[in-house]
Design a protein around this motif. Structure first.
Motif, PDB file in Angstrom:
ATOM      1  N   MET A   1       0.822  -1.188  -0.235  1.00  0.00           N
ATOM      2  CA  MET A   1      -0.051   0.201  -0.167  1.00  0.00           C
ATOM      3  C   MET A   1       0.960   1.258  -0.183  1.00  0.00           C
ATOM      4  N   SER A   2       0.462   2.172  -0.959  1.00  0.00           N
ATOM      5  CA  SER A   2       1.420   3.307  -0.855  1.00  0.00           C
ATOM      6  C   SER A   2       1.486   4.314   0.322  1.00  0.00           C
ATOM      7  N   VAL A   3       2.372   5.021   0.408  1.00  0.00           N
ATOM      8  CA  VAL A   3       2.126   6.136   1.658  1.00  0.00           C
ATOM      9  C   VAL A   3       0.737   6.924   1.576  1.00  0.00           C
ATOM     10  N   LEU A   4       0.582   7.473   0.259  1.00  0.00           N
ATOM     11  CA  LEU A   4      -0.530   8.479   0.274  1.00  0.00           C
ATOM     12  C   LEU A   4      -2.000   7.753   0.634  1.00  0.00           C
ATOM     13  N   LYS A   5      -1.908   6.298   0.158  1.00  0.00           N
ATOM     14  CA  LYS A   5      -3.088   5.521   0.746  1.00  0.00           C
ATOM     15  C   LYS A   5      -3.296   5.289   2.175  1.00  0.00           C
ATOM     16  N   ARG A   6      -2.300   4.994   2.686  1.00  0.00           N
ATOM     17  CA  ARG A   6      -2.131   4.880   4.327  1.00  0.00           C
ATOM     18  C   ARG A   6      -2.259   6.148   4.976  1.00  0.00           C
ATOM     19  N   LEU A   7      -1.975   7.244   4.514  1.00  0.00           N
ATOM     20  CA  LEU A   7      -2.230   8.544   5.153  1.00  0.00           C
ATOM     21  C   LEU A   7      -3.535   9.188   4.901  1.00  0.00           C
ATOM     22  N   ALA A   8      -3.972   8.542   3.780  1.00  0.00           N
ATOM     23  CA  ALA A   8      -5.574   8.851   3.393  1.00  0.00           C
ATOM     24  C   ALA A   8      -6.433   8.300   4.316  1.00  0.00           C
ATOM     25  N   ARG A   9      -6.129   6.892   4.635  1.00  0.00           N
ATOM     26  CA  ARG A   9      -6.865   6.076   5.473  1.00  0.00           C
ATOM     27  C   ARG A   9      -6.723   6.479   7.074  1.00  0.00           C
ATOM     28  N   PHE A  10      -5.648   7.146   7.270  1.00  0.00           N
ATOM     29  CA  PHE A  10      -5.316   7.410   8.727  1.00  0.00           C
ATOM     30  C   PHE A  10      -6.202   8.851   9.198  1.00  0.00           C
ATOM     31  N   LEU A  11      -6.103   9.926   7.925  1.00  0.00           N
ATOM     32  CA  LEU A  11      -6.925  11.039   8.107  1.00  0.00           C
ATOM     33  C   LEU A  11      -8.492  10.685   8.146  1.00  0.00           C
ATOM     34  N   ALA A  12      -9.010   9.763   7.399  1.00  0.00           N
ATOM     35  CA  ALA A  12     -10.188   9.650   7.396  1.00  0.00           C
ATOM     36  C   ALA A  12     -10.684   8.837   8.644  1.00  0.00           C
ATOM     37  N   GLY A  13      -9.756   7.962   9.344  1.00  0.00           N
ATOM     38  CA  GLY A  13     -10.077   7.369  10.560  1.00  0.00           C
ATOM     39  C   GLY A  13     -10.019   8.317  11.536  1.00  0.00           C
ATOM     40  N   LEU A  14      -9.245   9.340  11.523  1.00  0.00           N
ATOM     41  CA  LEU A  14      -9.097  10.465  12.649  1.00  0.00           C
ATOM     42  C   LEU A  14     -10.447  11.224  12.567  1.00  0.00           C
ATOM     43  N   GLY A  15     -10.605  11.836  11.112  1.00  0.00           N
ATOM     44  CA  GLY A  15     -12.020  12.475  11.160  1.00  0.00           C
ATOM     45  C   GLY A  15     -13.132  11.886  11.553  1.00  0.00           C
ATOM     46  N   ILE A  16     -13.426  10.594  11.373  1.00  0.00           N
ATOM     47  CA  ILE A  16     -14.659   9.970  12.097  1.00  0.00           C
ATOM     48  C   ILE A  16     -14.475   9.930  13.541  1.00  0.00           C
ATOM     49  N   PHE A  17     -13.280   9.841  13.972  1.00  0.00           N
ATOM     50  CA  PHE A  17     -13.269   9.519  15.518  1.00  0.00           C
ATOM     51  C   PHE A  17     -13.292  10.679  16.001  1.00  0.00           C
ATOM     52  N   LEU A  18     -12.940  11.867  15.443  1.00  0.00           N
ATOM     53  CA  LEU A  18     -13.194  13.448  15.896  1.00  0.00           C
ATOM     54  C   LEU A  18     -14.775  13.961  16.051  1.00  0.00           C
ATOM     55  N   VAL A  19     -15.500  13.360  14.968  1.00  0.00           N
ATOM     56  CA  VAL A  19     -17.077  13.552  14.935  1.00  0.00           C
ATOM     57  C   VAL A  19     -17.681  12.959  15.978  1.00  0.00           C
ATOM     58  N   LEU A  20     -17.328  11.600  16.035  1.00  0.00           N
ATOM     59  CA  LEU A  20     -18.065  10.909  17.035  1.00  0.00           C
ATOM     60  C   LEU A  20     -17.630  11.442  18.535  1.00  0.00           C
ATOM     61  N   TRP A  21     -16.472  11.852  18.668  1.00  0.00           N
ATOM     62  CA  TRP A  21     -16.210  12.428  19.932  1.00  0.00           C
ATOM     63  C   TRP A  21     -17.006  13.677  20.249  1.00  0.00           C
ATOM     64  N   HIS A  22     -16.942  14.570  19.331  1.00  0.00           N
ATOM     65  CA  HIS A  22     -17.614  15.773  19.585  1.00  0.00           C
ATOM     66  C   HIS A  22     -19.154  15.494  19.625  1.00  0.00           C
ATOM     67  N   SER A  23     -19.789  14.575  18.762  1.00  0.00           N
ATOM     68  CA  SER A  23     -21.008  14.267  18.966  1.00  0.00           C
ATOM     69  C   SER A  23     -21.378  13.697  20.446  1.00  0.00           C
ATOM     70  N   LEU A  24     -20.660  12.774  20.879  1.00  0.00           N
ATOM     71  CA  LEU A  24     -20.988  12.355  22.149  1.00  0.00           C
ATOM     72  C   LEU A  24     -20.788  13.298  23.338  1.00  0.00           C
ATOM     73  N   VAL A  25     -19.867  13.950  23.307  1.00  0.00           N
ATOM     74  CA  VAL A  25     -19.840  15.272  24.349  1.00  0.00           C
ATOM     75  C   VAL A  25     -20.963  16.177  24.138  1.00  0.00           C
ATOM     76  N   THR A  26     -21.490  16.413  22.895  1.00  0.00           N
ATOM     77  CA  THR A  26     -22.824  17.333  22.547  1.00  0.00           C
ATOM     78  C   THR A  26     -23.873  16.729  22.977  1.00  0.00           C
ATOM     79  N   VAL A  27     -24.164  15.561  22.470  1.00  0.00           N
ATOM     80  CA  VAL A  27     -25.377  14.883  22.849  1.00  0.00           C
ATOM     81  C   VAL A  27     -25.534  14.673  24.226  1.00  0.00           C
ATOM     82  N   LEU A  28     -24.776  13.906  24.838  1.00  0.00           N
ATOM     83  CA  LEU A  28     -24.867  13.725  26.371  1.00  0.00           C
ATOM     84  C   LEU A  28     -24.489  14.805  27.320  1.00  0.00           C
TER      85      LEU A  28
END
Length: 250
Positions: A1-28
């Motif tokens: 797997m190329s470096v760019l694909k790994r970086l894209a997967r990491f950034l996508a995972g990080l974005g999802i994690f941040l959205v879930l984190w923010h949603s959890l804090v806001t909703v609850l």
């Protein structure tokens, strides 16, 4: 797997994690002193970025030195154990005992002997990681391809030459696996050492922030620690692939 694909997967995972984190804090509607949101942690980074990076550099230096000396110690012990069977009988119980003792029991003794500075944290990191390198590398040396070992016996090659020309190259994949494990656990030794007693570092910040209910600063330090672990792990992964380019990848 190329470096760019790994970086894209990491950034996508990080974005999802941040959205879930923010949603959890806001909703609850979780109080910030219990779980600050990502925006609150970002504000802590902005306000105290230089302070956090200064202490992150302390933990990074402890981690890198511990990693280097831990890998060196683990490799050396494995080589000695294979070259000298009598030494193995004496070293193996000592190696096992160091791993049987809880790290939190050893850390206060190291701080007492070596002080609150760099040395106790480096030694702690070495003790945490060297066993993984020793065990994997020694196992690789013992389990070399029988064809190579039979060839060494056929030509009556000495034990040292057998190690250099046959067993060491064959054991490199096992050594690479041990080094990968060491990269993940190296920061643990530094953090445990700082937790017991330190003048600086990310664990020092987390303890101080926890006592002052500055949870956002504590999470900022924790995120820096996580990024440090990822950076070390991926750097070691790249080095391991360069060391054993013939090893198949998933």
């Amino acid at each position: 797997m190329s470096v760019l694909k790994r970086l894209a997967r990491f950034l996508a995972g990080l974005g999802i994690f941040l959205v879930l984190w923010h949603s959890l804090v806001t909703v609850l509607d979780i109080p910030p002193f219990m779980l600050p949101g990502p925006l609150k942690v970002a504000e802590a980074f902005q306000a105290r970025g230089a302070f956090l990076l200064e202490h992150a550099a302390i933990t990074a230096s402890e981690t890198l030195l511990g990693f280097f000396f831990g890998v060196l110690a683990g490799t050396s012990i494995a080589l000695i154990m294979w070259l000298f069977p009598l030494a193995r009988r004496g070293l193996l119980p000592v190696v096992l005992v160091t791993q049987a003792l809880p790290v939190f029991a050893i850390a206060p003794i190291l701080v007492l002997w070596l002080g609150f500075g760099l040395a106790s944290k480096v030694v702690m990191a070495v003790l945490v990681i060297f066993f993984a390198v020793t065990s994997t590398f020694y196992d690789g040396l013992r389990r070399a391809d029988p064809g190579y070992t039979d060839l060494a016996r056929l030509y009556r090659v000495g034990r040292l030459k057998e190690l250099i020309y046959f067993r060491f190259p064959a054991a490199l994949p096992a050594l690479a696996s041990g080094v990968r494990i060491a990269a993940v656990f190296a920061p643990i030794g530094a953090i445990v050492g700082e937790w017991v007693g330190a003048k600086g570092g990310l664990a020092f910040i987390m303890l101080q922030s926890n006592a002052r209910m500055q949870t956002d600063v504590m999470f900022a330090a924790l995120i820096l620690l996580a990024l440090m672990v990822l950076a070390l792990r991926y750097s070691v992964e790249w080095a391991a692939r360069a060391m054993v380019p013939w090893q198949a990848e998933d």
